[in-house]
Design a protein around this motif. Structure first.
Motif, PDB file in Angstrom:
ATOM      1  N   VAL A 583      -4.371  15.285 -29.448  1.00  0.00           N
ATOM      2  CA  VAL A 583      -3.249  15.686 -30.453  1.00  0.00           C
ATOM      3  C   VAL A 583      -2.047  14.881 -29.748  1.00  0.00           C
ATOM      4  O   VAL A 583      -1.642  15.631 -28.618  1.00  0.00           O
ATOM      5  N   THR A 584      -1.486  13.968 -30.382  1.00  0.00           N
ATOM      6  CA  THR A 584      -0.427  13.528 -29.655  1.00  0.00           C
ATOM      7  C   THR A 584       0.887  13.938 -30.051  1.00  0.00           C
ATOM      8  O   THR A 584       2.131  13.625 -29.522  1.00  0.00           O
ATOM      9  N   TRP A 585       0.902  14.326 -31.480  1.00  0.00           N
ATOM     10  CA  TRP A 585       2.228  15.073 -31.902  1.00  0.00           C
ATOM     11  C   TRP A 585       1.924  15.876 -32.952  1.00  0.00           C
ATOM     12  O   TRP A 585       0.732  16.018 -33.373  1.00  0.00           O
ATOM     13  N   ALA A 586       2.731  17.021 -33.186  1.00  0.00           N
ATOM     14  CA  ALA A 586       2.603  17.949 -34.098  1.00  0.00           C
ATOM     15  C   ALA A 586       3.942  18.391 -34.605  1.00  0.00           C
ATOM     16  O   ALA A 586       5.267  18.655 -33.728  1.00  0.00           O
ATOM     17  N   LYS A 587       4.190  18.851 -35.835  1.00  0.00           N
ATOM     18  CA  LYS A 587       5.343  19.026 -36.286  1.00  0.00           C
ATOM     19  C   LYS A 587       5.174  20.072 -37.357  1.00  0.00           C
ATOM     20  O   LYS A 587       4.357  20.106 -38.361  1.00  0.00           O
ATOM     21  N   ALA A 588       5.880  21.238 -37.330  1.00  0.00           N
ATOM     22  CA  ALA A 588       5.947  22.422 -38.224  1.00  0.00           C
ATOM     23  C   ALA A 588       7.409  22.889 -38.639  1.00  0.00           C
ATOM     24  O   ALA A 588       8.193  22.849 -37.698  1.00  0.00           O
ATOM     25  N   GLY A 589       7.466  23.329 -39.708  1.00  0.00           N
ATOM     26  CA  GLY A 589       8.732  23.944 -40.246  1.00  0.00           C
ATOM     27  C   GLY A 589       8.186  25.335 -40.981  1.00  0.00           C
ATOM     28  O   GLY A 589       7.317  25.416 -41.594  1.00  0.00           O
ATOM     29  N   LYS A 602       6.321  15.607 -29.527  1.00  0.00           N
ATOM     30  CA  LYS A 602       5.137  14.606 -29.280  1.00  0.00           C
ATOM     31  C   LYS A 602       4.927  14.076 -27.731  1.00  0.00           C
ATOM     32  O   LYS A 602       5.838  14.395 -26.937  1.00  0.00           O
ATOM     33  N   ARG A 603       3.981  13.810 -27.414  1.00  0.00           N
ATOM     34  CA  ARG A 603       3.482  13.076 -25.998  1.00  0.00           C
ATOM     35  C   ARG A 603       3.159  11.673 -26.049  1.00  0.00           C
ATOM     36  O   ARG A 603       2.593  11.432 -26.947  1.00  0.00           O
ATOM     37  N   ASP A 604       3.946  10.672 -25.156  1.00  0.00           N
ATOM     38  CA  ASP A 604       3.725   9.396 -25.024  1.00  0.00           C
ATOM     39  C   ASP A 604       3.651   9.012 -23.554  1.00  0.00           C
ATOM     40  O   ASP A 604       4.809   8.996 -22.883  1.00  0.00           O
ATOM     41  N   GLY A 605       2.476   8.744 -23.243  1.00  0.00           N
ATOM     42  CA  GLY A 605       2.183   8.355 -21.747  1.00  0.00           C
ATOM     43  C   GLY A 605       2.518   9.604 -21.067  1.00  0.00           C
ATOM     44  O   GLY A 605       2.008  10.606 -21.006  1.00  0.00           O
ATOM     45  N   GLY A 653      20.409  29.348 -28.321  1.00  0.00           N
ATOM     46  CA  GLY A 653      20.948  30.026 -29.549  1.00  0.00           C
ATOM     47  C   GLY A 653      20.711  29.325 -30.901  1.00  0.00           C
ATOM     48  O   GLY A 653      19.890  28.254 -30.839  1.00  0.00           O
ATOM     49  N   SER A 654      21.288  29.341 -32.098  1.00  0.00           N
ATOM     50  CA  SER A 654      20.968  28.704 -33.108  1.00  0.00           C
ATOM     51  C   SER A 654      21.711  27.316 -33.104  1.00  0.00           C
ATOM     52  O   SER A 654      22.719  26.949 -32.309  1.00  0.00           O
ATOM     53  N   GLY A 655      20.973  26.435 -33.702  1.00  0.00           N
ATOM     54  CA  GLY A 655      21.315  25.081 -33.536  1.00  0.00           C
ATOM     55  C   GLY A 655      19.866  23.910 -33.110  1.00  0.00           C
ATOM     56  O   GLY A 655      18.848  24.583 -33.432  1.00  0.00           O
ATOM     57  N   ASP A 656      20.591  22.780 -33.198  1.00  0.00           N
ATOM     58  CA  ASP A 656      19.265  21.780 -32.875  1.00  0.00           C
ATOM     59  C   ASP A 656      19.421  21.488 -31.494  1.00  0.00           C
ATOM     60  O   ASP A 656      20.223  21.116 -30.588  1.00  0.00           O
ATOM     61  N   TYR A 657      18.031  21.243 -30.816  1.00  0.00           N
ATOM     62  CA  TYR A 657      17.999  20.928 -29.600  1.00  0.00           C
ATOM     63  C   TYR A 657      16.833  19.702 -29.230  1.00  0.00           C
ATOM     64  O   TYR A 657      15.992  19.892 -30.012  1.00  0.00           O
ATOM     65  N   LYS A 658      16.958  19.053 -28.422  1.00  0.00           N
ATOM     66  CA  LYS A 658      15.898  18.101 -27.785  1.00  0.00           C
ATOM     67  C   LYS A 658      15.616  18.198 -26.363  1.00  0.00           C
ATOM     68  O   LYS A 658      16.656  18.520 -25.679  1.00  0.00           O
ATOM     69  N   PHE A 659      14.312  18.347 -26.051  1.00  0.00           N
ATOM     70  CA  PHE A 659      14.027  18.640 -24.595  1.00  0.00           C
ATOM     71  C   PHE A 659      13.092  17.430 -24.093  1.00  0.00           C
ATOM     72  O   PHE A 659      12.228  17.079 -25.391  1.00  0.00           O
ATOM     73  N   GLU A 660      13.043  16.790 -23.027  1.00  0.00           N
ATOM     74  CA  GLU A 660      12.277  15.858 -22.492  1.00  0.00           C
ATOM     75  C   GLU A 660      11.672  16.271 -21.216  1.00  0.00           C
ATOM     76  O   GLU A 660      12.491  16.626 -20.338  1.00  0.00           O
ATOM     77  N   SER A 661      10.484  16.029 -20.915  1.00  0.00           N
ATOM     78  CA  SER A 661       9.865  16.630 -19.505  1.00  0.00           C
ATOM     79  C   SER A 661       8.975  15.535 -19.185  1.00  0.00           C
ATOM     80  O   SER A 661       8.411  14.729 -19.944  1.00  0.00           O
ATOM     81  N   SER A 662       8.483  15.262 -18.060  1.00  0.00           N
ATOM     82  CA  SER A 662       7.442  14.677 -17.351  1.00  0.00           C
ATOM     83  C   SER A 662       5.850  15.643 -17.490  1.00  0.00           C
ATOM     84  O   SER A 662       5.994  16.721 -17.637  1.00  0.00           O
ATOM     85  N   PHE A 663       5.072  14.944 -18.323  1.00  0.00           N
ATOM     86  CA  PHE A 663       3.667  15.764 -18.779  1.00  0.00           C
ATOM     87  C   PHE A 663       2.706  15.060 -18.138  1.00  0.00           C
ATOM     88  O   PHE A 663       2.656  13.806 -18.528  1.00  0.00           O
TER      89      PHE A 663
END
Length: 663
Positions: A583-589, A602-605, A653-663
């Motif tokens: 699984v390279t990506w998943a999205k749920a609401g 998602k994971r890419d490389g 807290g409430s709001g929209d966030y983006k996280f990026e990590s080495s994986f």
């Protein structure tokens, strides 16, 4: 034709008239009402509906209709029970999409077989040409015979009579008809044509369709991922959920249509991630209270319009179908899930005394805290035909549910300020835990009872297993799954706990391996066999439309996407995705009671990206998978807390966030 009856037709109704001068008049049903036979000549939710259009009395529902020949209605006793208000009603049933035939075949006898392409809860609708008095008989089915004719075997027709609907034309014109009080789970419809008596001419179907009917409970979930098989599995399960979501959660939409209770709590989270079922499950708990016996027993089905127990019968199996702890647990577990998802304790406030009464009955069946009756891990995969548990002792599951019920009631009593009850329930729970481990835990081999998947999973998830033993018991499950070629043995009761034990134990990779295949009994095998709705048995057998084994939806949302509540109606949220397998990506609401929650990863490389939406007035703990020594960047406002279990942990807290990590 199935002709079982719930008794003579009865109605209770009232008309409220509000006049221009502000006065109000209420007209209730009594002997002043008038009745006459109508064009529906036969009607049974099991046997079908027959309609003779020649018997329609034109204008009966219009002003100035002459009802002189109609009879006065008879006043009769009601069906029993207590009439409740709308606050206790299930959501209404609505029509949704329409399925038109994807293929049509004419048999040698002249019958036509229509393939609607999808097994669903359908109301058939036809337009028919032909002479007055000619008839069309519609026979629904889930399966076909080798010659292409319908086969109603999976619908139980061979045991108690056939099932069909029949329409009789009133004129020589094209007429359109659909049943008013009947729906059925089916994919195929075979039309049999009966000529008019006057000239022997046959009718002809101009069009046929299946109208999808289900509860109006609002959809609240969205899920998709890069693994196409998983997306197809979700669709397979969701059709079974929808087909059995009516005024109660039925087991199947064709054969039994019973409210088998174990399905409600075992699939509770899987269902609640997809639909808002607070109202429907409130009605279910009311049904349980109405069905509870004077001695406290909670039956296996509610409403209990079929009774499986026989007074004085010493046959364990026969009575187990009417009294099984894993089934009755819905009385406590569904309200607890309602608290977890919606923060709502009202079901416990309303039914607390009845729940205590049930636990008193449950305890009366215990011998030194060990309970040994019921159906156990129903439909597990073993050498015999599916049915009562084959691999896991009945006493293990029954006693485990005794513990879980009591422990939850201890928490509930504390939340409701019933401190004495909380203390007593907590003390009883500890006694059951001790007795359970003494009887079932093998300290030498580090597994429970027979070392089955169910036997090991349930103690882990319910908190019966001592913390120091958990890792070894998880390893025992993994060893069993691997030794079987990543195959299941867990059944109806055990499968949800197998998923939870593996996911909570950090082994979603094993869940991926079990479900990402088509050659072992499971979802993939069912799809490979062409099933369009989840079946009753893992290998695709028996009923072709059962939501019983649909617990995988919970894993999709809770683990693969990682949307979790910390207990009280998602006021505190955890986002903890588990990237696994290919699984390279998943999205749920998920539209929670607090607002919409989104987890999109998602994971890419070597990079992992996670986008999160947290609703107002809530806080979230976000776990971002990262390799040791890697770095994680985050949107402003997300506060780094620690690194834990291979993840960088943030508070948001409430709001929209983006996280990026080495994986």
């Amino acid at each position: 034709k199935f002709k079982g009856s719930f008794g003579p037709q009865k109605a209770i109704a009232q008309i409220r008239l509000e006049y221009a001068d502000g006065s109000v008049e209420t007209i209730g049903t009594d002997e002043s009402w008038r009745v006459a036979p109508g064009p529906i000549t036969f009607c049974s939710i099991y046997g079908g509906e027959d309609f003779d259009a020649r018997l329609v009395q034109r204008g009966w529902d219009k002003i100035n209709f002459d009802d002189a020949k109609w009879l006065s209605a008879q006043v009769v006793n009601g069906p029993g029970g207590k009439l409740r208000g709308l606050s206790c009603a299930a959501p209404p049933l609505h029509f949704f999409e329409i399925h038109k035939p994807v293929a049509t075949r004419t048999l040698t006898n002249g019958d036509a077989v229509f393939d609607l392409g999808q097994n669903a809860a359908h109301v058939p609708k036809i337009s028919v040409a032909g002479p007055a008095g000619s008839k069309v008989r519609l026979l629904p089915s889930e399966l076909l015979d080798g010659d292409g004719a319908i086969n109603q075997g999976s619908m139980g027709a061979g045991r108690r009579g056939a099932l069909w609907c029949e329409f009789t034309k009133a004129t020589d014109d094209v007429e359109t008809w659909s049943p008013k009080f009947f729906y059925v789970g089916c994919r195929y419809v075979q039309a049999h044509f009966i000529p008019a008596v006057t000239n022997g001419a046959l009718p002809k179907i101009k069009s046929l369709a299946g109208i999808v009917v289900q509860s109006a409970s609002e959809p609240v979930g969205e899920f998709a991922c890069s693994n196409d098989l998983f997306n197809r599995i979700r669709k397979l399960v969701r059709w079974a959920q929808r087909s059995n979501m009516v005024s109660l959660m039925t087991d199947c939409p064709h054969r039994e249509r019973l409210g088998w209770l174990e399905e409600d709590h075992l699939n509770g989270p899987a269902l609640r991630y997809e639909f808002d079922l607070a109202q429907l499950f409130t009605k279910t708990i009311n049904d349980i209270t109405d069905s509870q016996l004077a001695n406290g027993l909670v039956p296996t089905t509610a409403p209990e319009y079929t009774i499986f127990r026989t007074a004085g019968d010493t046959n364990h199996l026969r009575n187990a179908f009417g009294d099984s702890p894993e089934w009755a647990a819905t009385f406590i577990l569904v309200p607890w899930q309602q608290y977890e998802f919606d923060g709502d304790l009202n079901l416990f406030r309303m039914h607390y005394d009845a729940m205590k009464h049930y636990l008193t009955y449950f305890g009366s069946r215990a011998d030194n805290c060990i309970v040994n009756y019921g159906l156990g891990d129903w439909y597990d995969v073993g050498p015999k035909k599916p049915g009562v548990s084959q691999f896991t002792p009945i006493a293990l599951t029954a006693t485990a549910f005794y513990f879980q019920d009591v422990e939850i009631m201890a928490h509930v009593a504390a939340l409701l300020g019933k401190d004495d009850d909380a203390k007593q329930f907590s003390e009883l729970a500890e006694k059951i835990r001790t007795a359970f481990n003494e009887k079932f835990y093998d300290a030498t081999n580090h597994f429970y009872a027979t070392d089955s998947q169910c036997a090991n999973a349930i103690p882990l998830v319910m908190g019966l297993c001592e913390a120091t033993n958990c890792a070894a018991v998880v390893d025992a499950i993994v060893s069993d799954v691997r030794a079987r070629g990543n195959a299941l043995t867990a059944g109806d009761v055990g499968y949800r706990y197998l998923l939870r034990a593996l996911a909570d134990g950090g082994r979603s990779d094993v869940i991926f391996a079990i479900n990402n295949q088509t050659n072992q009994p499971g979802y993939g095998m069912q799809l490979a066999k062409g099933k369009t709705s989840l079946t009753e048995a893992w290998d695709g057998g028996s009923s072709q439309n059962h939501f019983m084994l649909g617990q995988i939806q919970e894993w999709f949302y809770h683990d693969l996407a990682g949307i979790r509540s910390d207990g009280n109606g998602f006021k505190k949220i955890t986002i903890a995705p588990q990237p696994v397998g290919d699984v390279t990506w998943a999205k749920a609401g998920y539209n929670s009671v607090r607002g919409k929650i989104v987890s999109d990863w998602k994971r890419d490389g070597g990079q992992f990206t996670l986008k999160v939406t947290i609703p107002p007035n809530t806080t979230a703990t976000v776990l971002v998978p990262t390799k040791s020594g890697g770095t994680t960047t985050a949107t402003a406002g997300a506060r780094f807390l620690r690194m834990d279990f291979g993840c960088d942990v943030f508070e948001a807290g409430s709001g929209d966030y983006k996280f990026e990590s080495s994986f």
